[in-house]
Design an enzyme around this catalytic site. Structure first.
Site, mmCIF file in Angstrom:
data_model
loop_
_atom_site.group_PDB
_atom_site.id
_atom_site.type_symbol
_atom_site.label_atom_id
_atom_site.label_comp_id
_atom_site.label_asym_id
_atom_site.label_seq_id
_atom_site.Cartn_x
_atom_site.Cartn_y
_atom_site.Cartn_z
ATOM 1 C CG HIS A 454 -2.453 -0.204 1.095
ATOM 2 N ND1 HIS A 454 -3.175 -0.644 1.880
ATOM 3 C CD2 HIS A 454 -3.161 0.116 -0.075
ATOM 4 C CE1 HIS A 454 -4.348 -0.718 1.351
ATOM 5 N NE2 HIS A 454 -4.360 -0.231 0.423
ATOM 6 C CD GLU A 455 -1.374 5.018 -0.368
ATOM 7 O OE1 GLU A 455 -0.838 5.727 -1.302
ATOM 8 O OE2 GLU A 455 -2.520 4.610 -0.820
ATOM 9 N N GLY A 456 3.178 2.648 -1.815
ATOM 10 C CA GLY A 456 4.587 2.526 -2.160
ATOM 11 C C GLY A 456 5.266 1.230 -1.316
#
Length: 602
Positions: A454-456
């Protein structure tokens, strides 16, 4: 979790001092405590009962809507109706102007109760971005309507062929006729493309869904900038609305399908098509979207949302790690098995003991405690920096901004990695029972596993940290972090924690030396080949600093949580901090193995 939060926000992060500032003048210690209590009550009443159903009854498609379990809708309604969604926002936008540190503390409670139930994470971040970069009409129509929970919001960046390589985004946006600049909601475009991995891209929680979509605007000759500088940001609602937030017609946004995941199954994770002709508003191809800000500023604007989401993912990781710890600690106190070592050979005369009395079970519990509490403390510290950034004196606000810049890669990645390990240890404490669905710890592990993506991924955040953050402004961000780490070392010595202070400062020196060594050749290929191990070592030192700073506060407190803070810190310094050499040393010597290995040898 409430006693832990009480200690962290009052005894350590001094939320009471924040409440003397004009922005928070309407709040008191009592009102903040009432907010935390309300979060705990709502979480217990609505979120905890939704935890298992959200896993067993996955969202399903009915028509063009993703239907969520009834328990999820009940939890969302309770959260929305209390006003938690807008709590930290300005009163003029319907908020309560609660300090961010208190706001994130309440969210930790909800995340620990049912990680995949609430879409608040992206709805809040979506609205916050529009409030930061949108027009006054966009703020009123889209952001404020989201913050009261009538509509939900998403972040639509990823595409199947692009993933994290955003320069390869293929979604296009073209002006919607000659009058595209005259729409009161903003410059109106037609958006065509497909997006993947969109959390809550379809749901039945609100009247409308507001997508923030990255797309490229072709030039007069039809070409686009091939780099991320060509990305612009668009508000693309599921239903087109007027300037009074009234629904006008269906927009051309189509649910292609749901992604079936290992965990976080209560979140409808979607693939969406924009402008595929399924719903053509006005009889023309393309989903109607409204430009946010200036063309070509999309990625910079989206980072406002991404950084908020990254902090929240860290908080989510910490909360799920804490939930697993709480279950395994309770189980270990009740489960009797085995005897003390001194009772060997005297079985007949020695009763079984609770497994919490065994040294190795204590080790696993202490590890979970240190990981979860270290992660939660780190995330709340980041929230306190957000408050300082918004309300502090200019010099303090500027320093808070720089600290947030350098800490965000750690805030996102460290809780995701080490609270996954905490959840794994929770399963281990329960033994065979932990591997069954009779206990929630196996679901915690599955829900947690997504946070490392998630998110990188770690690689992205490692590259950001070593490739950009530590170099910014000639190392000014690293220098600010050095100042606060050193201050904790001084305070720890004063509190009698001399050995730990020495260990922390030695570890921090190792980080500084590794940073210089990684960049000693000046070649990014040398430095960045081991950016992920660098992030792991850097993150462990940061959490060691946070845990020692918390322990300093605990050493002068009579709070019931204080002894446990010292125990968590001591565990981390004895068992975890010594590991940093394995990560930092490969970065410092610029180990070329992974970079140069021939594919034929894989």
């Amino acid at each position: 979790m409430v006693p832990l939060i009480d200690f962290l926000i009052h005894e350590w992060l001094d939320v009471d001092e924040l409440l003397t500032r004009p922005r928070f003048a309407q709040h008191s210690r009592g009102s903040i405590d009432d907010l935390v209590t309300a979060a705990s009550d709502i979480a217990g009443t609505y979120f905890e009962p939704a935890h298992r159903p959200s896993d067993l009854v996955e969202p399903y498609v009915a028509g063009d809507v993703a239907v969520l379990p009834e328990q999820t809708r009940a939890a969302w309604n309770a959260y929305r109706d209390f006003g938690f969604l807008a709590a930290a926002h300005d009163e003029e936008h319907g908020g309560m102007q609660v300090p961010r540190v208190a706001d994130l503390a309440t969210r930790a409670i909800f995340h620990a109760s049912a990680a995949s139930v609430s879409p608040a994470l992206l709805t809040d971040a979506n609205a916050s971005l529009i409030l930061k970069h949108g027009t006054e009409v966009q703020k009123r129509v889209f952001a404020e309507t989201e913050l009261i929970g009538r509509w939900t919001g998403t972040m639509a960046m990823s595409e199947s062929q692009a993933g994290s390589s955003l320069s390869d985004v293929a979604t296009r946006a073209t002006p919607d006729g000659e009058d595209f600049q005259d729409d009161p909601l903003g410059h109106r475009y037609r958006v065509v493309g497909q997006k993947m991995w969109i959390s809550n891209g379809e749901n039945d929680l609100g009247e409308n869904i507001i997508h923030l979509v990255l797309a490229k605007i072709p030039g007069p000759d039809g070409t686009v900038d091939p780099s991320t500088r060509g990305l612009s940001l668009f508000i693309v609602p599921k239903f087109v609305v007027d300037e009074d937030a009234r629904i006008v017609e269906r927009n051309d946004v189509t649910l292609v399908g749901l992604n079936h995941k290992l965990g976080m199954r209560g979140t409808a994770n979607t693939a969406l098509a924009f402008g595929d002709g399924g719903h053509e508003p006005g009889g023309r191809r393309g989903a109607i979207g409204y430009l946010v800000g200036e063309p070509g500023r999309g990625l910079a604007q989206m980072f406002h949302m991404m950084n908020a989401a990254r902090t929240e993912i860290g908080l989510l990781g910490a909360a799920v790690g804490f939930a697993g710890f709480a279950v395994s600690l309770d189980y270990a106190k009740q489960r009797h098995q085995g005897r003390h070592p001194q009772a060997v050979g005297k079985v007949a005369d020695s009763p079984q003991v609770a497994i919490v009395e065994h040294a190795d079970v204590k080790r696993m519990l202490l590890a979970q405690k240190a990981f979860a509490e270290g992660a939660l403390s780190l995330c709340l510290y980041a929230a306190r920096l957000l408050d300082e950034q918004q309300t502090g004196e200019p010099a303090d606000a500027a320093r808070a901004t720089r600290l947030l810049e350098i800490l965000t890669p750690v805030v996102k990645s460290w809780p995701a990695e080490w609270c996954l390990e905490a959840n794994s240890l929770a399963i281990q404490v329960l033994g065979g029972a932990g591997y069954t669905r009779d206990f929630p710890v196996e679901q915690y592990w599955r829900d947690q596993r997504l946070n490392m993506i998630h998110e990188g991924t770690h690689a992205i955040h490692g590259l950001d940290l070593l490739g950009r953050k530590v170099l910014l402004d000639d190392g000014a961000l690293l220098a600010d972090l050095h100042t606060v780490v050193n201050a904790t070392g001084v305070a720890a010595r004063t509190a009698g924690l001399v050995a730990e202070a020495d260990d922390l400062l030695a570890a921090w020196s190792h980080v500084r030396e590794t940073t210089d060594a990684a960049w000693s050749t000046g070649d990014p290929r040398d430095a960045l080949a081991n950016a992920t191990p660098y992030l792991q070592g850097f993150g462990h030192v940061v959490v060691a600093w946070i845990l020692l700073d918390v322990a300093v506060a605990a050493s002068r407190s009579r709070h019931s949580e204080a002894p446990g803070k010292l125990a968590a810190m001591r565990y981390f310094y004895a068992y975890e901090l010594p590991k940093i050499g394995a990560w930092l040393d490969v970065a410092g010597r610029r180990e070329p193995l992974c970079r140069d290995l021939p594919l034929s040898e894989l």
